[in-house]
Design an enzyme around this catalytic site. Sequence first.
Site, PDB file in Angstrom:
ATOM      1  N   SER A  26      -6.135   2.136 -12.630  1.00  0.00           N
ATOM      2  CA  SER A  26      -6.802   1.832 -11.349  1.00  0.00           C
ATOM      3  C   SER A  26      -7.096   0.343 -11.186  1.00  0.00           C
ATOM      4  CB  SER A  26      -8.102   2.625 -11.240  1.00  0.00           C
ATOM      5  OG  SER A  26      -8.930   2.345 -12.359  1.00  0.00           O
ATOM      6  N   ASN A 114     -18.494   6.405 -16.951  1.00  0.00           N
ATOM      7  CA  ASN A 114     -18.921   7.294 -15.868  1.00  0.00           C
ATOM      8  C   ASN A 114     -20.141   6.761 -15.119  1.00  0.00           C
ATOM      9  OD1 ASN A 114     -16.899   8.777 -16.942  1.00  0.00           O
ATOM     10  ND2 ASN A 114     -18.147  10.493 -17.661  1.00  0.00           N
ATOM     11  N   THR A 159     -15.177   9.612  36.491  1.00  0.00           N
ATOM     12  CA  THR A 159     -15.256  10.814  35.653  1.00  0.00           C
ATOM     13  C   THR A 159     -13.883  11.445  35.783  1.00  0.00           C
ATOM     14  OG1 THR A 159     -15.985  12.260  37.458  1.00  0.00           O
ATOM     15  CG2 THR A 159     -17.731  11.199  36.179  1.00  0.00           C
ATOM     16  N   HIS A 160     -13.394  12.055  34.719  1.00  0.00           N
ATOM     17  CA  HIS A 160     -12.021  12.613  34.698  1.00  0.00           C
ATOM     18  C   HIS A 160     -10.991  11.532  35.038  1.00  0.00           C
ATOM     19  CE1 HIS A 160     -13.941  16.675  35.006  1.00  0.00           C
ATOM     20  NE2 HIS A 160     -14.786  16.002  35.786  1.00  0.00           N
ATOM     21  N   SER A 281       6.770  -8.870  24.051  1.00  0.00           N
ATOM     22  CA  SER A 281       7.800  -7.893  23.730  1.00  0.00           C
ATOM     23  C   SER A 281       9.024  -8.641  23.213  1.00  0.00           C
ATOM     24  CB  SER A 281       8.152  -7.102  24.991  1.00  0.00           C
ATOM     25  OG  SER A 281       9.494  -6.667  24.941  1.00  0.00           O
ATOM     26  N   LYS A 287       6.270  -9.112  29.285  1.00  0.00           N
ATOM     27  CA  LYS A 287       5.203  -8.276  28.735  1.00  0.00           C
ATOM     28  C   LYS A 287       4.082  -9.051  28.038  1.00  0.00           C
ATOM     29  CE  LYS A 287       4.798  -4.531  28.867  1.00  0.00           C
ATOM     30  NZ  LYS A 287       5.174  -3.415  27.989  1.00  0.00           N
ATOM     31  N   ASN A 289       1.121  -7.368  25.864  1.00  0.00           N
ATOM     32  CA  ASN A 289       0.633  -6.049  25.448  1.00  0.00           C
ATOM     33  C   ASN A 289      -0.730  -6.110  24.754  1.00  0.00           C
ATOM     34  OD1 ASN A 289       2.971  -4.752  26.385  1.00  0.00           O
ATOM     35  ND2 ASN A 289       4.062  -5.217  24.482  1.00  0.00           N
ATOM     36  N   GLU A 294      -5.007  -1.349  21.052  1.00  0.00           N
ATOM     37  CA  GLU A 294      -4.306  -0.132  20.626  1.00  0.00           C
ATOM     38  C   GLU A 294      -4.509   0.116  19.133  1.00  0.00           C
ATOM     39  OE1 GLU A 294      -0.654  -0.028  23.832  1.00  0.00           O
ATOM     40  OE2 GLU A 294      -0.599  -1.497  22.238  1.00  0.00           O
ATOM     41  N   TYR A 321     -18.368  14.329 -14.253  1.00  0.00           N
ATOM     42  CA  TYR A 321     -17.256  13.418 -13.977  1.00  0.00           C
ATOM     43  C   TYR A 321     -15.929  14.123 -14.206  1.00  0.00           C
ATOM     44  CZ  TYR A 321     -14.066   9.538 -13.727  1.00  0.00           C
ATOM     45  OH  TYR A 321     -13.028   8.735 -13.342  1.00  0.00           O
ATOM     46  N   GLN A 326     -11.602   9.070  -9.528  1.00  0.00           N
ATOM     47  CA  GLN A 326     -10.985   7.735  -9.445  1.00  0.00           C
ATOM     48  C   GLN A 326     -10.333   7.535  -8.065  1.00  0.00           C
ATOM     49  OE1 GLN A 326      -9.299   5.587 -12.887  1.00  0.00           O
ATOM     50  NE2 GLN A 326      -7.320   6.069 -11.964  1.00  0.00           N
ATOM     51  N   LYS A 329     -11.964   5.420  -4.780  1.00  0.00           N
ATOM     52  CA  LYS A 329     -11.996   3.976  -4.511  1.00  0.00           C
ATOM     53  C   LYS A 329     -11.073   3.505  -3.393  1.00  0.00           C
ATOM     54  CE  LYS A 329     -12.395   3.738  -8.980  1.00  0.00           C
ATOM     55  NZ  LYS A 329     -13.395   4.811  -9.009  1.00  0.00           N
TER      56      LYS A 329
END
Length: 463
Positions: A26, A114, A159-160, A281, A287, A289, A294, A321, A326, A329
């Site tokens: 790790s 541990n 709304t909607h 783009s 473009k 964007n 997003e 443990y 592990q 993390k």
Amino acid sequence: MSDKNKAWDGRFEEANDPVFESMNRSLAYDIRMYKEDIQLNVAWSRELARLGVLTEKEFSSIVKGLAELEVQINEKGIELFDKSTEDIHMGIEALLATKIGDTAKKIHFGKSRNDQVATDQRLYTLRSIDELLSLLQSVMKSIYTLASENNGVMMPGFTHLRQAQPLQLSHWLMSWFFLLERDAQRLKDTLPRISIMPLGSAALSGTTLAVNRESLRKELGFAKISDNSMDGVSSRDFMLELMSTIAILSGNLSRMAEDMILYSSEQFGYFELSDKVSTGSSIMPNKKNPDSLELIRAKAGRLLGNYTALFTVIKALPSTYNKDLQEDKERLFDSLDTIKQVLHVTQTTLSTLSVNKSAMQKSIDPLSFATELADYLSAMKMPFREAHKITGKIVLDCIKEQKVLTEMTETDLLKYSPQFGGIGNDWASHELFLAKRDVYGGTGTSSVDRQLERAANVLDTLF
Ligand code: ARG
């Protein structure tokens, strides 16, 4: 053949399978806790010296060696470690031995990886929350600034995703501010449950050394010590709580980003995003964007995924443990890194945003003033359902005859009901619309002013 690099060398006759070995390793991700691990080792060694396990001389050589190591790890990172190092805890002990010799082999007496990893993780997480809170505060400040600068600007309310009633832009902005205030509260609420020190729990049953856990707690800066060693080494609920809080926060930022994606599109044209947070783009030169927004929207999925992944790892583990832990993390660290990035980009987007006030005001659909008519009739004691029906008929006629609702005069309206008497020709002015919505929490002028005052106070006191 035994693997001489392993700390448990004595018990084993064969080396690990190399693929398993890399799965088990790790260091690549837990190296980020090196400062916490070093701090823990210094505190623990101080106790060992107090108890006479280490001489004062040995203790000072450990402290000096660890301090040098901290500088070196900071400079060289993972390169400093032997390739076979399993994790940061074994790595630091091994590197310390190369510096100060056999004395380093004494520092693990009475502790276990541990309780060590659980303590490191809690320390690391506590420090990250400070950073998250200050990033969140900057986002909230940007929202507040935009709202103060644009106070009084009208926009359509939806709304909607259909025009419903007009709003103040500052009201829309403050709706996000108060949502994020709760996210900040939630983040702060996690602190007392993270700030619990497991050190002294050892492997699972508690250390055999007469360490003073209270001094350890003070030195490491925890609020309290864990009450039970089994709970201390095995519980990761603090991570789940924080990761769910982060997931909720990112879900909220994702909703705000969605509105901003729509509002900055050509069709709406309410906002212009700065070049700092936009992309072009590869084929269409025209473009611009909203990739920043997003991605902010998409990261919410990733953050919920991290929470779900860790929850699934933990939910059926036997006490105490297990190596499954592990896996906590990478999910935790990814959540922390991702939300920091998201908060930063959100702040940049907001603080560089241009507002097209006239596009907003112009796009308010006159039909979205229809409720004003129904309310007027009801205030004249007509039952609301009846008022709704009459107003509905007016709306239908406007659509059929291509008339503008807000341009209807009192005389026009009287044809539908004598109870429109006294409404005047200015019944659809923005001033009147706002004046009628001064209930606290509404979009009225003084209500929004009060929201802004409350927000300034939140910024002063919450963080
Ligand atoms: N690298 C391990 C982890 O992150 C440290 C604890 C290892 N403990 C053990 N008994 N194998 O969970």
